[in-house]
Write an enzyme that holds these catalytic residues in place. Structure first.
Site, PDB file in Angstrom:
ATOM      1  N   ARG A  58      -8.718   3.137   0.601  1.00 39.94           N
ATOM      2  CA  ARG A  58      -7.905   4.353   0.436  1.00 39.94           C
ATOM      3  C   ARG A  58      -7.558   4.968   1.785  1.00 39.94           C
ATOM      4  NH1 ARG A  58     -11.694   7.679  -3.464  1.00 39.94           N
ATOM      5  NH2 ARG A  58     -13.115   6.870  -1.890  1.00 39.94           N
ATOM      6  N   ASN A  62      -9.033   5.409  -6.374  1.00 41.01           N
ATOM      7  CA  ASN A  62      -9.815   4.343  -6.993  1.00 41.01           C
ATOM      8  C   ASN A  62      -9.727   4.503  -8.503  1.00 41.01           C
ATOM      9  OD1 ASN A  62     -10.680   3.194  -4.609  1.00 41.01           O
ATOM     10  ND2 ASN A  62     -12.645   4.254  -4.583  1.00 41.01           N
TER      11      ASN A  62
END
Ligand code: MN
Length: 263
Positions: free
Chosen positions: A25, A43
């Protein structure tokens, strides 16, 4: 970036493989910044990484190429990409990461109300909600903006000079929406997700009247945590700290007061 702008492209991507717990990320956020792509990364519960990206076709293409490669430590098996309408994001944010603490304190003073407090830049931005929050998405609750409080006050429960406070709910929250915080609050529309003991899922604060005591509406967003027809302040009145209700605390206070006055 305007809605339906033909010079821009928006996509939703799913990245499968060894992609969680490997800095995916943060690396995606960095690349998005380099390419000038807006949107978000998070996620997903199924172990994939989900990405919303919008920008020029070349910039979005560059980000997709990065997703197929992944950062060092990731092993990308598959990337699926769907073109979707442009949403008009003004940031590229990592979703699902706590922005800080939230607390809802039920407060009996001259009037009885609930104080919703969200941690923003080290202080608790606060709204007095006379009827309290709701998990029913059809319910709009008035929320009057009040002065910020110190984070230390989050742990306070008990008697005050002029009444009582119980910690009705607390936990962490995530900032959401297309506009970064605190600008979203300054503009009068802020979306966030609460991870409390009673309040969970997406909420929105919408300012309806500016001025010295700005008025907002607090709304539950429609998601899997929404409970249409419910009335959580009625069904779950007890403090998450002590299990006591505000009524019980007020009863104790008045008994103490009457015993002090000797009656
Ligand atoms: Mn108050």
């Amino acid at each position: 970036m305007s809605e339906g702008s033909s010079s821009h492209r928006a996509i939703r991507a799913r990245v499968a493989g060894t992609v969680q717990g490997v800095g995916f990320r943060e690396a995606t956020r960095r690349q998005a910044g380099r390419f000038g792509v807006l949107g978000w990364v998070c996620n997903a519960e199924d172990g994939t990484v989900a990405v919303h990206a919008e920008g020029t076709p070349a910039a979005v293409g560059s980000l997709i190429a990065f997703l197929r490669e992944g950062p060092p430590g990731a092993a990308v098996l598959e990337v699926t990409v769907d073109d979707i309408p442009i949403e008009g994001h003004e940031q590229f944010a990592i979703r699902g990461v706590s922005a800080g603490a939230f607390v809802v304190q039920e407060h009996a003073a001259t009037t009885r109300h609930f104080d919703l407090r969200l941690e923003v830049d080290g202080v608790m931005r606060s709204w007095a909600v006379p009827k309290g929050p709701s998990l029913d998405p059809s319910v709009k609750r008035l929320a009057v903006q009040v002065p910020e409080h110190d984070i230390d006050h989050n742990a306070f429960e008990g008697q005050t000079d002029h009444g009582c406070v119980v910690i009705w709910d607390r936990g962490s929250y995530e900032q959401g929406g297309r506009v970064p915080w605190p600008e979203a609050l300054d503009r009068g529309h802020a979306v966030f997700a609460l991870h409390g003991e009673k309040l969970r899922g997406g909420f929105a604060l919408q300012r309806t009247r500016p001025g010295p005591k700005p008025q907002w509406l607090l709304l539950k967003r429609r998601d899997e945590e929404a409970r249409p027809g419910s009335d959580i302040v009625a069904t779950q009145p007890a403090s998450v700290l002590s299990g006591r209700t505000l009524d019980e605390l007020l009863g104790e206070e008045s008994r103490q007061r009457s015993s002090r006055s000797g009656s």
